[in-house]
Design a protein around this motif. Structure first.
Motif, PDB file in Angstrom:
ATOM      1  N   LEU A   1       2.444  10.727  -9.208  1.00 39.56           N
ATOM      2  CA  LEU A   1       1.659  10.953 -10.420  1.00 39.56           C
ATOM      3  C   LEU A   1       0.775  12.186 -10.322  1.00 39.56           C
ATOM      4  O   LEU A   1       0.646  12.958 -11.273  1.00 39.56           O
ATOM      5  N   LEU A   2       0.169  12.384  -9.144  1.00 39.95           N
ATOM      6  CA  LEU A   2      -0.780  13.484  -8.968  1.00 39.95           C
ATOM      7  C   LEU A   2      -0.133  14.743  -8.409  1.00 39.95           C
ATOM      8  O   LEU A   2      -0.791  15.781  -8.288  1.00 39.95           O
ATOM      9  N   SER A   3       1.155  14.631  -8.028  1.00 44.62           N
ATOM     10  CA  SER A   3       1.905  15.778  -7.497  1.00 44.62           C
ATOM     11  C   SER A   3       1.219  16.401  -6.289  1.00 44.62           C
ATOM     12  O   SER A   3       1.081  17.634  -6.193  1.00 44.62           O
ATOM     13  N   VAL A   4       0.759  15.570  -5.379  1.00 48.70           N
ATOM     14  CA  VAL A   4       0.130  16.047  -4.141  1.00 48.70           C
ATOM     15  C   VAL A   4       0.655  15.216  -2.979  1.00 48.70           C
ATOM     16  O   VAL A   4       1.065  14.066  -3.166  1.00 48.70           O
ATOM     17  N   PRO A   5       0.640  15.772  -1.748  1.00 45.45           N
ATOM     18  CA  PRO A   5       1.021  14.967  -0.590  1.00 45.45           C
ATOM     19  C   PRO A   5      -0.038  13.917  -0.282  1.00 45.45           C
ATOM     20  O   PRO A   5      -1.180  14.003  -0.752  1.00 45.45           O
ATOM     21  N   GLN A   6       0.327  12.918   0.512  1.00 49.00           N
ATOM     22  CA  GLN A   6      -0.558  11.787   0.801  1.00 49.00           C
ATOM     23  C   GLN A   6      -1.909  12.213   1.335  1.00 49.00           C
ATOM     24  O   GLN A   6      -2.946  11.664   0.946  1.00 49.00           O
ATOM     25  N   GLU A   7      -1.929  13.217   2.225  1.00 51.03           N
ATOM     26  CA  GLU A   7      -3.191  13.614   2.853  1.00 51.03           C
ATOM     27  C   GLU A   7      -4.165  14.268   1.869  1.00 51.03           C
ATOM     28  O   GLU A   7      -5.352  14.421   2.176  1.00 51.03           O
ATOM     29  N   GLN A   8      -3.684  14.645   0.674  1.00 53.35           N
ATOM     30  CA  GLN A   8      -4.562  15.267  -0.320  1.00 53.35           C
ATOM     31  C   GLN A   8      -4.920  14.318  -1.461  1.00 53.35           C
ATOM     32  O   GLN A   8      -5.542  14.722  -2.441  1.00 53.35           O
ATOM     33  N   LEU A   9      -4.523  13.058  -1.323  1.00 53.30           N
ATOM     34  CA  LEU A   9      -4.749  12.089  -2.405  1.00 53.30           C
ATOM     35  C   LEU A   9      -6.230  11.918  -2.733  1.00 53.30           C
ATOM     36  O   LEU A   9      -6.613  11.839  -3.909  1.00 53.30           O
TER      37      LEU A   9
ATOM     38  N   LYS B   1       0.829  -1.206   0.000  1.00 49.37           N
ATOM     39  CA  LYS B   1       0.000   0.000   0.000  1.00 49.37           C
ATOM     40  C   LYS B   1       0.866   1.260   0.000  1.00 49.37           C
ATOM     41  O   LYS B   1       0.520   2.265  -0.636  1.00 49.37           O
ATOM     42  N   HIS B   2       1.999   1.207   0.695  1.00 44.87           N
ATOM     43  CA  HIS B   2       2.899   2.359   0.699  1.00 44.87           C
ATOM     44  C   HIS B   2       3.428   2.631  -0.709  1.00 44.87           C
ATOM     45  O   HIS B   2       3.491   3.790  -1.138  1.00 44.87           O
ATOM     46  N   MET B   3       3.795   1.579  -1.421  1.00 46.27           N
ATOM     47  CA  MET B   3       4.315   1.755  -2.768  1.00 46.27           C
ATOM     48  C   MET B   3       3.243   2.327  -3.691  1.00 46.27           C
ATOM     49  O   MET B   3       3.530   3.186  -4.555  1.00 46.27           O
ATOM     50  N   ILE B   4       1.993   1.880  -3.508  1.00 43.94           N
ATOM     51  CA  ILE B   4       0.897   2.411  -4.325  1.00 43.94           C
ATOM     52  C   ILE B   4       0.664   3.884  -4.013  1.00 43.94           C
ATOM     53  O   ILE B   4       0.531   4.720  -4.912  1.00 43.94           O
ATOM     54  N   VAL B   5       0.612   4.214  -2.713  1.00 44.62           N
ATOM     55  CA  VAL B   5       0.392   5.603  -2.309  1.00 44.62           C
ATOM     56  C   VAL B   5       1.537   6.489  -2.791  1.00 44.62           C
ATOM     57  O   VAL B   5       1.313   7.602  -3.296  1.00 44.62           O
ATOM     58  N   HIS B   6       2.764   6.000  -2.650  1.00 40.73           N
ATOM     59  CA  HIS B   6       3.922   6.770  -3.098  1.00 40.73           C
ATOM     60  C   HIS B   6       3.851   7.022  -4.605  1.00 40.73           C
ATOM     61  O   HIS B   6       4.136   8.137  -5.077  1.00 40.73           O
ATOM     62  N   GLY B   7       3.446   6.010  -5.344  1.00 40.16           N
ATOM     63  CA  GLY B   7       3.313   6.175  -6.789  1.00 40.16           C
ATOM     64  C   GLY B   7       2.242   7.190  -7.154  1.00 40.16           C
ATOM     65  O   GLY B   7       2.420   8.013  -8.055  1.00 40.16           O
TER      66      GLY B   7
END
Length: 399
Positions: free
Chosen positions: A249-257, A239-245
């Protein structure tokens, strides 16, 4: 000689010596052997079988059949042979973690909310339990998950004990037993008492951790999916690798995904709608062009065309647009598909007394085809046993 189930007595055995007392094949032609003693766990109780080797011959399945434990092997082995068994320890210990975690999770649901577990499945990637309830909430799952992980953190002992039916009254069992002989209890003192023949570690701490992944309604039950031990780390890494990817791709931090993903989905929907609108404009333009080129045959006009690898839904839309604008018109479209297929769309204007469904049925036998529709529009397809031009000539001949 009766088979001694070593896995009940010492679940940490990784290798052992035994004698082959039977070698045979089952009804499916699979080779198997029976040993005088074994550390291999056979499928049962929601837990999969162990794998490993016997004298370096792969053991790919283990089942208990007619009172004997059959070790299914990749090649036949001789009777009376002494062998060394080696367990796939990573698989065994993973199963021990998952099964013990299930006991802890089920006990937490039962103790805290009275929710009873009615089935358990230990899968290759995730585990599931079915609860005898109608629904489940985030708050309940969060509390139960915390209870379970606290029990793991406390590193309580996990004991196994063989008891008689008379001795059962000394224990507060979580659920009714399915057997009344050879009763084996798995006990986490002051927390869970349960009849079980599976493999478990000797302390809750070896379960390491437990994480509920999701849950869903299954008829009158709720199915809870979870993982324990090393699987938690595996899922976290994936899940970390997916979130990091996604953050890259979206150029946003994790909390704004989540918000960023919603925007992308909305933009995609708007673009798809724009594409559909543009396609319809092109189809309208193409329909007007074909209508202007139509042949006049007596009291009606004829539009006929052969296309190369054109999507049939587009041809249907094109035919409908033409017949909407002209009542006395007949449309014959053939699509020469790249997969050696011929497809047809036949349509007529509202003022023409011509049955398109019947026309299609009359011509489809020429290409061993199938299809259907209404009096005004029909479509079908079949093999390219004749050319597209020959099929068009056949349509015109029938008309």
């Amino acid at each position: 000689m009766a088979t001694v189930k070593i896995y009940y007595e010492d679940q940490y055995v990784r290798s052992f010596k035994a004698n082959i007392i039977k070698s045979s094949k089952d009804d499916q032609g699979r080779s198997y052997v029976v040993l005088d003693q074994t550390a291999f766990y056979p499928t049962g109780g929601g837990q999969p079988h162990d794998t490993g080797t016997l004298n370096n011959v792969r053991v790919n399945d283990v089942e208990e059949v007619d009172g004997e434990i059959r070790h299914f092997v990749d090649e036949p082995m001789e009777v009376l042979t002494e062998c060394v068994g080696e367990l796939d320890w990573n698989r065994r210990f993973d199963h021990m973690q998952q099964h013990a975690g299930q006991h802890i999770l089920s006990a937490a649901f039962a103790d805290e909310y009275g929710y009873q577990t009615v089935s358990f499945h230990l899968g290759k990637e995730i585990c599931t339990i079915d609860l005898q309830i109608d629904n489940l909430t985030d708050e309940v799952v969060s509390k139960v998950e915390n209870i379970a992980n606290n029990i793991i953190l406390e590193n309580r002992p996990i004991e196994t004990k063989w008891v008689t039916e008379k001795e059962l009254s000394n224990y507060m069992l979580r659920k009714e037993l399915s057997v009344l002989e050879n009763i084996r209890l798995v006990i986490i003192p002051d927390f869970d008492y349960n009849g079980c023949g599976g493999t478990h570690p000797v302390e809750t701490g070896q379960v390491s951790s437990l994480k509920v992944l999701h849950w869903e309604k299954q008829k009158k039950k709720v199915r809870v999916s979870f993982v324990c031990g090393n699987r938690v780390m595996k899922h976290l890494h994936e899940k970390h690798m997916i979130v990091h990817g996604l953050t890259s791709l979206l150029s946003v931090p994790q909390e704004q995904l989540q918000e960023a993903t919603k925007r992308v989905i909305q933009q995609t929907k708007e673009l798809e709608k724009t594409i559909v609108d543009l396609k319809m404009q092109l189809i309208s333009h193409e329909a007007n062009k074909l209508l202007n080129e139509a042949k006049v045959i007596g009291h009606y006009k004829l539009v006929q065309s052969i296309f190369q690898s054109r999507p049939v839904p587009e041809l249907q839309q094109l035919a409908k647009r033409i017949t909407e604008n002209e009542g006395n018109i007949l449309v014959l479209f053939i699509n020469d598909d790249i997969d050696d297929k011929l497809q047809l769309v036949c349509a007529s204007g509202k003022n023409l007394d011509k049955n398109m469904n019947q026309l299609l049925k009359d011509v489809l036998p020429k290409i061993n085809g199938k299809g259907g529709g209404s009096d005004s529009i029909a479509q079908g397809g079949g093999d390219k046993s004749i050319s597209a031009e020959q099929l068009m000539d056949e349509l015109l001949r029938i008309l």
